[in-house]
Design a protein around this motif. Structure first.
Motif, PDB file in Angstrom:
ATOM      1  N   ALA A  13      46.879  36.825  61.361  1.00 54.64           N
ATOM      2  CA  ALA A  13      47.588  35.720  60.547  1.00 54.64           C
ATOM      3  C   ALA A  13      49.167  35.649  60.675  1.00 54.64           C
ATOM      4  CB  ALA A  13      47.337  36.263  59.105  1.00 54.64           C
ATOM      5  N   ARG A  25      49.150  31.432  57.754  1.00 53.16           N
ATOM      6  CA  ARG A  25      48.300  30.713  58.503  1.00 53.16           C
ATOM      7  C   ARG A  25      47.448  31.642  59.089  1.00 53.16           C
ATOM      8  NH1 ARG A  25      53.086  27.617  59.373  1.00 53.16           N
ATOM      9  NH2 ARG A  25      53.011  25.517  58.486  1.00 53.16           N
ATOM     10  N   TYR A  26      46.111  31.255  59.165  1.00 54.26           N
ATOM     11  CA  TYR A  26      45.225  32.366  59.670  1.00 54.26           C
ATOM     12  C   TYR A  26      44.785  31.938  61.122  1.00 54.26           C
ATOM     13  CZ  TYR A  26      44.817  33.751  54.863  1.00 54.26           C
ATOM     14  OH  TYR A  26      45.253  34.166  53.596  1.00 54.26           O
ATOM     15  N   GLU A  41      44.707  27.772  56.161  1.00 59.43           N
ATOM     16  CA  GLU A  41      45.958  28.133  55.645  1.00 59.43           C
ATOM     17  C   GLU A  41      46.018  28.209  54.147  1.00 59.43           C
ATOM     18  OE1 GLU A  41      48.650  25.330  57.591  1.00 59.43           O
ATOM     19  OE2 GLU A  41      49.138  24.415  55.766  1.00 59.43           O
ATOM     20  N   ARG A  43      48.940  28.374  50.831  1.00 59.10           N
ATOM     21  CA  ARG A  43      50.174  28.542  50.260  1.00 59.10           C
ATOM     22  C   ARG A  43      50.070  29.215  49.066  1.00 59.10           C
ATOM     23  NH1 ARG A  43      54.933  26.134  51.566  1.00 59.10           N
ATOM     24  NH2 ARG A  43      53.752  24.400  52.625  1.00 59.10           N
TER      25      ARG A  43
END
Length: 284
Positions: A13, A25-26, A41, A43
């Motif tokens: 990530a 973001r993975y 992803e 937030r």
């Protein structure tokens, strides 16, 4: 943060630090946990974070972790502490050589946090719908307004077959119970708003539940599903549910054939067979 858009990349990530949130973001690599790949992803608003820790990890790594506030993230609420450490979406594992850099970002992040204690509503977006997965005894689908369970004749109990396929508008639900498929008797159970006190039926006999099994209802499919339903329930979505589309005649014929096999096996009475057959034919 010192600069908008600063990125700290770790194993599986990368965290991008913004003025009011952290964008996670993975990776989609083969070694990345499937749950991370499914999330893509996320937030995380800063007001959804209660604290930040930096601790030693395994094999010369350090772990930066944001601690979500209770009640802020539907995914973590649905998981209810059942996620394995390696699948915790709030952990960022870094090489030990980057400890000083990680410590800097941890301090920067802490300085921006202003909230603590339980959140009164979900602050982190729920996984996007539509969502679906195969459990051991049925297929679960969710379009954002209604949860549908369609039973598999090979796995569903006679209780569920007699009850028929189920539809649950989120407005009629009070919650969701997710038990990890990685433990014994894993399942997803919907809790109706009018559920009375007392012990619920076992999941394999509860038409409001689907059960997991080896390869059925894996975490990366069933947990985002549970989180999306939970978020919809909490927001009390009340929009009108569109009429269900009519089923394909071949599908109806297959269901009637399976129903006949249960009837011949003595699992369904004559009356139940006739009633369910009429119900299926009415869907044409």
């Amino acid at each position: 943060m010192s600069r908008m858009g600063d990125v700290l990349a770790g194993f599986h990530a990368a965290w991008e630090f913004e003025s009011d949130s952290v964008l996670i973001r993975y990776e989609r690599g083969i070694r990345t946990p499937k749950l991370f790949q499914a999330l893509g992803e996320r937030r995380i608003p800063l007001d959804a974070i209660a604290g930040v820790t930096l601790t030693p990890g395994k094999r010369g790594t350090v772990v930066l972790r944001a601690e979500p506030r209770p009640g802020a993230d539907p995914l973590m609420e649905a998981a209810a502490g059942q996620l394995r450490e390696g699948c915790d979406p709030y952990r960022l594992v870094l090489s030990g050589e980057r400890e000083t850099l990680a410590e800097y970002y941890a301090d920067e992040l802490r300085s921006r946090l202003t909230e603590s204690g339980p959140a009164d509503r979900f602050l982190v977006p729920a996984p996007e719908v539509p969502l679906r997965f195969k459990a051991y005894d049925g297929k679960a689908s969710f379009d954002g307004k209604t949860v549908h369970f369609r039973w598999f004749w090979t796995g569903a109990s006679s209780t569920k077959w007699k009850a028929g396929d189920q539809s649950f508008p989120v407005a009629d639900l009070s919650g969701v119970e997710w038990r990890s498929p990685e433990v014994f008797e894993g399942h997803l159970r919907l809790v109706p708003r009018d559920a009375g006190p007392g012990q619920a039926a076992q999941a394999d006999h509860d038409p409001a539940a689907v059960v997991f099994g080896l390869g059925y209802g894996p975490v990366h499919e069933s947990l985002p599903f549970a989180a999306a339903v939970l978020a919809a329930v909490r927001s009390r979505g009340t929009a009108a549910v569109p009429a269900a589309p009519r089923r394909d005649p071949a599908d109806i014929a297959e269901r009637i054939r399976h129903l006949g096999e249960l009837h011949e096996a003595g699992l369904v009475t004559d009356e139940e067979f006739s009633a369910k057959k009429a119900e299926l034919l009415a869907e044409l």
